[in-house]
Design an enzyme around this catalytic site. Structure first.
Site, mmCIF file in Angstrom:
data_model
loop_
_atom_site.group_PDB
_atom_site.id
_atom_site.type_symbol
_atom_site.label_atom_id
_atom_site.label_comp_id
_atom_site.label_asym_id
_atom_site.label_seq_id
_atom_site.Cartn_x
_atom_site.Cartn_y
_atom_site.Cartn_z
ATOM 1 N N TRP A 245 0.718 -1.096 -0.177
ATOM 2 C CA TRP A 245 -0.104 -0.015 0.078
ATOM 3 C C TRP A 245 0.737 1.224 0.136
ATOM 4 O O TRP A 245 0.620 2.227 -0.639
ATOM 5 C CB TRP A 245 -1.044 -0.016 1.213
ATOM 6 C CG TRP A 245 -2.002 1.307 1.288
ATOM 7 C CD1 TRP A 245 -3.082 1.329 0.937
ATOM 8 C CD2 TRP A 245 -1.537 2.285 1.883
ATOM 9 N NE1 TRP A 245 -3.530 2.547 0.967
ATOM 10 C CE2 TRP A 245 -2.755 3.306 1.869
ATOM 11 C CE3 TRP A 245 -0.500 2.944 2.694
ATOM 12 C CZ2 TRP A 245 -2.816 4.594 2.354
ATOM 13 C CZ3 TRP A 245 -0.599 3.883 3.213
ATOM 14 C CH2 TRP A 245 -1.766 4.939 2.968
ATOM 15 N N HIS A 246 2.065 1.228 0.583
ATOM 16 C CA HIS A 246 2.886 2.266 0.900
ATOM 17 C C HIS A 246 3.501 2.599 -0.460
ATOM 18 O O HIS A 246 3.998 3.855 -0.592
ATOM 19 C CB HIS A 246 3.883 2.121 1.937
ATOM 20 C CG HIS A 246 3.094 2.406 3.183
ATOM 21 N ND1 HIS A 246 2.615 1.544 3.954
ATOM 22 C CD2 HIS A 246 3.082 3.738 4.032
ATOM 23 C CE1 HIS A 246 2.128 2.115 5.204
ATOM 24 N NE2 HIS A 246 2.521 3.315 5.134
ATOM 25 N N GLY A 247 3.781 1.594 -1.334
ATOM 26 C CA GLY A 247 4.575 1.929 -2.610
ATOM 27 C C GLY A 247 4.696 0.665 -3.425
ATOM 28 O O GLY A 247 4.937 -0.317 -2.819
ATOM 29 N N TYR A 394 3.704 12.006 3.045
ATOM 30 C CA TYR A 394 2.635 10.982 2.846
ATOM 31 C C TYR A 394 1.880 11.106 1.472
ATOM 32 O O TYR A 394 0.902 10.548 1.359
ATOM 33 C CB TYR A 394 1.734 10.814 3.965
ATOM 34 C CG TYR A 394 2.005 9.393 4.594
ATOM 35 C CD1 TYR A 394 3.374 9.215 5.201
ATOM 36 C CD2 TYR A 394 1.343 8.313 4.573
ATOM 37 C CE1 TYR A 394 3.669 8.079 5.809
ATOM 38 C CE2 TYR A 394 1.738 7.195 5.088
ATOM 39 C CZ TYR A 394 2.861 6.831 5.805
ATOM 40 O OH TYR A 394 3.255 5.782 6.400
ATOM 41 N N PHE A 397 1.732 8.630 -1.072
ATOM 42 C CA PHE A 397 0.911 7.460 -1.028
ATOM 43 C C PHE A 397 -0.415 7.473 -1.223
ATOM 44 O O PHE A 397 -1.222 6.576 -1.232
ATOM 45 C CB PHE A 397 1.162 6.568 0.479
ATOM 46 C CG PHE A 397 2.558 6.677 0.913
ATOM 47 C CD1 PHE A 397 3.674 5.984 0.281
ATOM 48 C CD2 PHE A 397 3.237 7.533 2.119
ATOM 49 C CE1 PHE A 397 4.819 5.952 0.472
ATOM 50 C CE2 PHE A 397 4.270 7.344 2.519
ATOM 51 C CZ PHE A 397 5.455 6.555 1.468
#
Lengths: 397, 501
Positions: A245-247, A394, A397
């Site tokens: 999800w973060h990258g 963020y 994201f």
């Protein structure tokens, strides 16, 4: 049948925009180069990770009959596009906020408390996060051979400070802006660096993401109701997805699994006993694990993270002087800010400022809050306007 | 009651949010400030495509808010008071002294080759001018850090780790070059016995009038015999006195603070100039802001003088230099790296061209011995070709983009401080011929030839005759000549070496 299809549509959208290049560039290693080029320059819609997850949560909650779909589609659209949190979270669930959209109420107290909360977040971002960020950037710009033990630790700690104050600052601002409109978001951070364990850390860090994965992935997978090994697998799946999800990069995936492994290890260690409170050893353990974890998160790739870790843990370059670019970034004010901000590791976890700023209180407390907001606002404004533009971490994201 | 309180407090806070916009509406966008150009707005297409362009847009927008200027000023006021200024251009020294960071770049660690290359060019230009009997002087105004290292704080020294070593290296090179037409005012100011803090402005990059007066003394000594120099030195009885208030560039123009600073005047300088000024001969002074501070005094030093800023239009510089009997080029130490290397020390600059023209005229009077062009293709020879294929007759074709002729200096030429070179070369396309005298660098580890230590001459289509007197190092055995700058065929009709008469 409709629910999986609707979820698939959402996942396909985020998959295409956010992960297609990563997937095809890894596939290209196997099937030959070229296919990834078609996906290289795809523009990532702002906040896609957040509004996709919100939509999924809405779909699931409706299908579970936990919420009633609004009659007026504008309510749903307002919920999905409600701007304060759209860019960098928190992930807001319809069940939590629907009442504010269905029956809006707005008071002068909302505006006041929301503004104070917003300025509190702005201060965290501009006074602490950006200051620490300059040091972290200087350290992580070094090649592994140039990194000494001291610079590596300074960089890792500075990034640990930066990411917390940056992200929690944004969450404070989002909560504050929403409050100005009379909408109350749930807290997204609860002093994570004061956690007693990594399990506890994840109950305090990016709470909206953790609860999303708990409710929509972990529990549907069986949670901890099955065998131990099944529970551990579920945990690892959740943290694999957290990383993804973060990258779209291997080091994010590795960071997710790294955290997942510590959660599994803690379960194995506790053997079903309830978690103990925070101890000195526990605080040390959490700090070290979290700091090492953020290196994995911040590193440009896995090999860099590995070399960085080696420098930190094997005392490599112990006698190496702090490189000039790091020493230059560490001016006295920055050093003082970093040292003061380290208090987030030591102050008891139940003491939270952000939420406390919003509670109803006597007049004199409001005046103190007002003075605090003006002071923070002025300092933050001076910093914001006298520095080059610095986006939130963020946002990506 | 609570509602009213919340309303009032919230209104004030929300008002604060809009203050920047209100100021923008009231005062309009802020023009460029802080001695740096305003960030331009990126093109819309770039804005859409590149993250960098979007950040540029953000910076360009923020810069135009009047609040930003006030914010910078407020921040710098606090930091300056605490001695903690450290931005991209300025760093605080001790006791309120400010240092411009650009002065540390020249003496940066790990840039030896680059540094020596620039110094090579500075000396070579001076030597080529001297061999032309041209009264040319390059005068270096010192960095503040050179004269006042004791005012540098530990923080300042972070940016100047190699400063003292590199400066020492520069002084050694200067000493090796010998006294002549390159003068360093820094050496003079470092030797001043009085309170050296009176030589520079505390919060400005420049020297005080008192410090600058020593430059006048240095200039007055040029070209004089020992006795006259002694007279100049003994008549230089200048003492510090309270001067005018000035707007220091670092504090006021860059940090946007308001305090002015009192200059230190040079009492007695007028008397000195009355006695030793008004030197004869048409003089051109090409200078930067250091000599600009004392331009009225420089004008008194020479009877017929034109002062031209180094950034002045090239045609005006060319016209002024052409008729000058004396040229003084002055620049601050930190500018040696780029401004002068790419300006007056570039052979294509008006001054460079003028020096070459004068040198060529002097070379016309040399006695030339054998023509080496005839035997460059022979296996044993005084001149050898590299990266070049022999076609026929005098025609050659470079095999790489780096064709060269290495001419050996005979025993007699090796004893001389210079050698005359005459080359006749035919080319079918415009190009550049480059002559590389051997370097004389006992301190450096570089190659024998370097770009800084070279002379570029433009070639026109057809036959070109180039004749120059080239300085040679005491140990030099060869001269490298790159006949053309690319893979262009050429005819080498003559390559003669000789000696000045």
């Amino acid at each position: 049948m409709v629910l999986p299809l609707a979820i698939a549509v959402n996942l396909l959208a985020i998959g295409f925009f956010k992960y297609s290049f990563f997937i095809t560039s890894n596939l290209a290693v196997v099937v030959g180069h070229g296919i990834e080029e078609n996906f290289r320059n795809i523009w990532l819609p702002i906040g896609i990770s957040f509004f996709t997850f919100q939509s999924i949560s809405y779909l699931v909650d409706v299908s579970r009959r936990e919420v009633v779909p609004p009659r007026n589609p504008l309510v749903f659209l307002t919920f999905v596009s409600f701007f304060p949190h759209l860019i960098a979270g928190p992930i807001v669930r319809y069940s939590v906020v629907c009442r504010y959209f269905l029956d809006p109420k707005w008071t002068s107290g909302d505006v006041f408390h929301g503004t104070v909360r917003f300025l509190h977040g702005l201060g965290k971002k501009l006074i602490v996060a950006d200051t620490a960020g300059a040091v972290a950037d200087a350290c992580f710009a070094l090649q592994p051979g140039e990194l000494g033990f001291s610079a590596a630790w300074i960089g890792a700690v500075a990034y640990t400070i930066q990411i917390y104050f940056d992200f929690s600052g944004y969450s404070d601002m989002a909560i504050g802006i929403a409050r100005m409109f009379g909408v109350r978001f749930e807290e997204n951070f609860r002093r994570p660096y004061s956690a007693a364990s990594i399990t506890d850390f994840w109950r305090r860090w990016h709470i909206s993401l953790s609860t999303f994965f708990r409710d929509y992935v972990y529990i549907p997978l069986g949670g901890n109701s099955g065998s131990k090994s099944r529970t551990y697998l579920n945990l690892l799946i959740v943290f694999f997805l957290t990383g993804v999800w973060h990258g779209a990069a291997w080091h994010f995936i590795a960071w997710g699994l790294y955290n997942g492994l510590f959660l599994v290890a803690e379960r194995l260690w506790r053997r079903g006993k309830p978690a103990a409170g925070r101890t000195l050893a526990g605080a040390f353990y959490v700090t070290v694990v979290v700091v090492f974890g953020w290196v994995l998160f911040r590193a440009r790739d896995l090999s860099y993270a590995y070399e960085y870790w080696q420098t930190m843990s094997l005392f490599k370059g112990f006698s190496t002087a702090i490189p000039d670019n790091v020493a230059q970034a560490l001016d006295p004010l920055t050093a003082a800010t970093l040292v003061l901000s380290l208090s987030v590791f030591f102050i008891p976890g139940h003491i939270t400022v952000g939420k406390g700023l919003e509670a109803d209180a006597a007049a004199r407390v409001d005046y103190v809050r007002f003075a605090y907001a003006v002071a923070v606002g002025l300092v933050a404004s001076v910093l914001a306007f006298s520095r080059p533009f610095s986006p939130f971490l963020y946002f990506q994201f | 009651m609570r509602i009213t309180r919340h309303l009032v407090l919230a209104s004030i806070l929300v008002g604060l949010f809009y203050l920047p916009l209100i100021a923008l509406a009231a005062f309009g966008p802020e023009p460029a400030y802080g001695q740096r150009p305003a960030t331009e707005f990126p093109k819309f297409t770039r804005f859409l495509r590149f993250e960098k362009a979007r950040l540029q847009f953000a910076d360009a927008t923020i810069e135009r808010f009047p609040v930003r200027k006030a914010a910078i000023s407020a921040r710098n006021r606090l930091l300056y008071g605490a001695g903690l200024i450290d931005d991209d251009r300025i760093v605080s020294g001790r006791d309120g002294w400010l240092f411009y960071k650009e002065q540390f770049v020249l003496y940066d660690c790990g840039k030896d080759d680059l540094f020596d290359d620039k110094i090579d060019r500075m000396f070579l230009v001076a030597d080529v001018a001297r061999l032309s009997s041209f009264d040319y002087t390059f005068a270096i105004a010192p960095n503040k850090a050179t004269v006042l290292p004791e005012q540098m704080s530990e923080r300042t020294k972070l940016y100047a780790r190699c400063y003292s070593d590199r400066r020492k290296h520069f002084e050694q090179r200067l000493a090796a070059h010998g006294p002549g037409n390159v003068i360093d005012h820094g050496l003079t100011l470092k030797a001043v016995a009085a309170n050296r803090r009176q030589l520079f402005l505390q919060s400005d990059t420049h020297w005080t009038m008192f410090g600058a007066s020593y430059a006048l003394r240095d200039l007055a000594m040029i070209g004089r015999g020992a006795a006259a120099r002694d007279a100049v030195a003994s008549d230089f009885a200048v003492s510090p006195a309270p001067g005018n208030m000035v707007d220091p560039d670092l504090r006021v123009r860059m940090l946007l603070l308001s305090e002015r600073e009192r200059d230190v005047a040079a009492e007695g300088v007028q008397t000195f100039l009355a006695k030793h000024g008004a030197m004869a001969g048409r003089t051109v002074v090409i200078h930067d802001s250091f000599y600009a501070r004392i331009s009225p005094l420089v004008e008194k030093l020479y009877r017929d003088v034109s002062l031209l800023h180094v950034t002045r239009d090239e045609k005006k510089v060319a016209a002024a230099v052409r008729n000058a009997q004396r040229v003084v080029v002055s620049g601050v130490e930190r500018s040696m790296l780029n401004r002068f290397y790419n300006g007056p020390h570039d052979w294509r600059s008006p001054l460079g061209q003028d020096i070459l023209t004068r040198n060529s005229a002097a070379a016309g009077k040399c006695t030339y011995r054998e023509n080496l062009a005839a035997n460059v293709a022979a296996p044993v020879k005084r001149a050898s070709l590299r990266n070049v294929a022999f076609n026929s007759g005098a025609s050659y074709a470079p095999t790489t983009t780096d064709p060269m002729v290495i001419a050996s200096l005979d025993a007699e030429a090796q004893k001389q401080p210079s050698v005359c070179v005459r080359i006749r070369l035919q080319v079918d396309a415009p190009s550049t011929l480059t002559i590389y005298p051997e370097r004389s660098l006992p301190l450096a580890k570089q190659a024998l030839y370097g770009h800084g230590h070279s002379i570029d001459v433009s070639l026109q289509v057809g036959v070109n005759t180039i004749q120059l007197i080239v300085p040679t190092a005491p140990s030099a055995k060869t001269l490298r000549i790159d006949p053309v700058a690319a893979k262009t065929e050429f005819k080498l009709l003559e390559l003669s070496l000789g000696h000045p008469n």
